[in-house]
Design an enzyme around this catalytic site. Structure first.
Site, short mmCIF file in Angstrom:
data_model
loop_
_atom_site.label_atom_id
_atom_site.label_comp_id
_atom_site.label_asym_id
_atom_site.label_seq_id
_atom_site.Cartn_x
_atom_site.Cartn_y
_atom_site.Cartn_z
N SER A 175 0.84 -1.19 0.00
CA SER A 175 0.00 0.00 0.00
C SER A 175 0.88 1.24 0.00
CB SER A 175 -0.89 0.02 1.24
OG SER A 175 -1.55 1.28 1.38
N TYR A 188 -2.27 -0.51 10.22
CA TYR A 188 -2.36 -0.72 8.78
C TYR A 188 -1.04 -0.40 8.10
CZ TYR A 188 -4.21 -0.71 4.04
OH TYR A 188 -4.42 -0.99 2.70
N ALA A 189 -0.44 0.75 8.47
CA ALA A 189 0.85 1.13 7.88
C ALA A 189 1.91 0.08 8.19
CB ALA A 189 1.28 2.50 8.41
N ALA A 190 1.93 -0.40 9.42
CA ALA A 190 2.92 -1.41 9.82
C ALA A 190 2.71 -2.71 9.05
CB ALA A 190 2.84 -1.67 11.31
N LYS A 192 1.37 -3.17 6.09
CA LYS A 192 1.72 -3.06 4.68
C LYS A 192 3.22 -2.84 4.46
CE LYS A 192 -2.27 -3.81 2.81
NZ LYS A 192 -2.48 -5.02 1.97
#
Length: 280
Positions: A175, A188-190, A192
């Site tokens: 992402s 979510y950032a981690a 992806k």
């Protein structure tokens, strides 16, 4: 018209171009998250471009079945990618049924609607978001379990199936959030960012066995996840200076390119597809 051999099967060619058979002629493919959105677009694209069998896998079995029914050579299987045993059994069944597995596109993943609402509430109230201190362990684990653990399960099973034939292509989904690390969306950032690093590490290992692994990193895309994003957040992604939200088909085209022989020299690539919102 002459024939050339491709993994033991005759593929009809006319001149230098594959006739009506398509660039995935005769290949066996598995697509996770195929019940909707990008996964469904990838599955349909594989079928349209000649794949001999396309297995549409999704945690929503009826949705996967609906997609598979509309494809030549389509099959469906219910699949929770967070369950390693389910993933192993699904891949083993594909190999038993078709003798091999040539292409895997792992499009399954989740976001967090609850946290999205927290972020939207903060925007409306004009205050900084407060997420990390409120984020429960189960919410953290759910996103990591599906997005990151699920990618490991799929990569491992795919390599086990492809290594004996010393060929294959796997495409995972990261992402843009792995690059710009959205404020207030740590899990979510981690997850992806983990998908990206995991895929690149596995890619370096897998290419020795003839298997290519690459990653697509989409930006805002019109999927079910986007449809459930609060409008105030959607407006935040709108920018007249860049392309609008991508369609699932536009992102699927990138995954299909990575899975094809046209991308033969791409190994461990991460293709950032965010419409020009930023570069990396």
């Amino acid at each position: 018209m002459k024939s050339v051999q491709y993994r033991g099967e005759a593929v009809a060619r006319m001149g230098d171009e594959v006739a009506e058979y398509g660039r995935f002629a005769g290949r066996v493919a598995l697509v996770t998250g195929a019940g909707s959105g990008i996964g469904a677009a990838v599955a349909r694209g594989l079928a349209t471009q000649g794949a001999g069998a396309v297995v549409a896998a999704d945690i929503d079995g009826p949705a996967a079945e609906s997609v598979a029914k509309g494809m030549a050579g389509g099959h469906a299987v219910p699949l929770d990618v967070a369950d390693a045993g389910q993933v192993d059994r699904a891949v083993e069944e594909v190999v038993r049924a078709h003798g091999r597995l040539d292409v895997v596109v792992h499009a399954a993943g989740v976001d967090d609607p609850t946290v999205k609402q927290w972020l939207a509430d903060a925007v409306v109230a004009g205050r900084p978001p407060e997420v990390t201190t409120r984020l429960g362990v189960e919410a953290w684990r759910r996103v990591l379990r599906i997005n990151l653990d699920g990618t490991f399960h799929v990569l491992r099973a795919a390599l086990r199936a492809m290594r004996p034939n010393r060929s294959g292509a796997v495409v995972t989904f990261g992402s843009s959030a792995a690059f710009d690390a959205l404020t207030g969306y740590p899990h979510y950032a981690a997850s992806k960012a983990g998908v990206q690093a995991l895929s690149q590490s596995v890619a370096k290992e897998a290419i020795a066995f003839g298997v290519r692994v690459n990653t697509v990193a989409p930006g805002p895309t019109e999927t079910a996840m986007a449809a459930n994003t609060p409008e105030v957040l959607r407006k935040g992604f709108a920018d007249p200076r860049v392309r609008p939200y991508a369609t699932p088909e536009e992102i699927a085209d990138i995954a299909l390119f990575l899975a094809s022989d046209e991308a033969a020299n791409l190994v461990g690539a991460v293709l950032l597809a965010n419409g020009g919102r930023f570069t990396a």
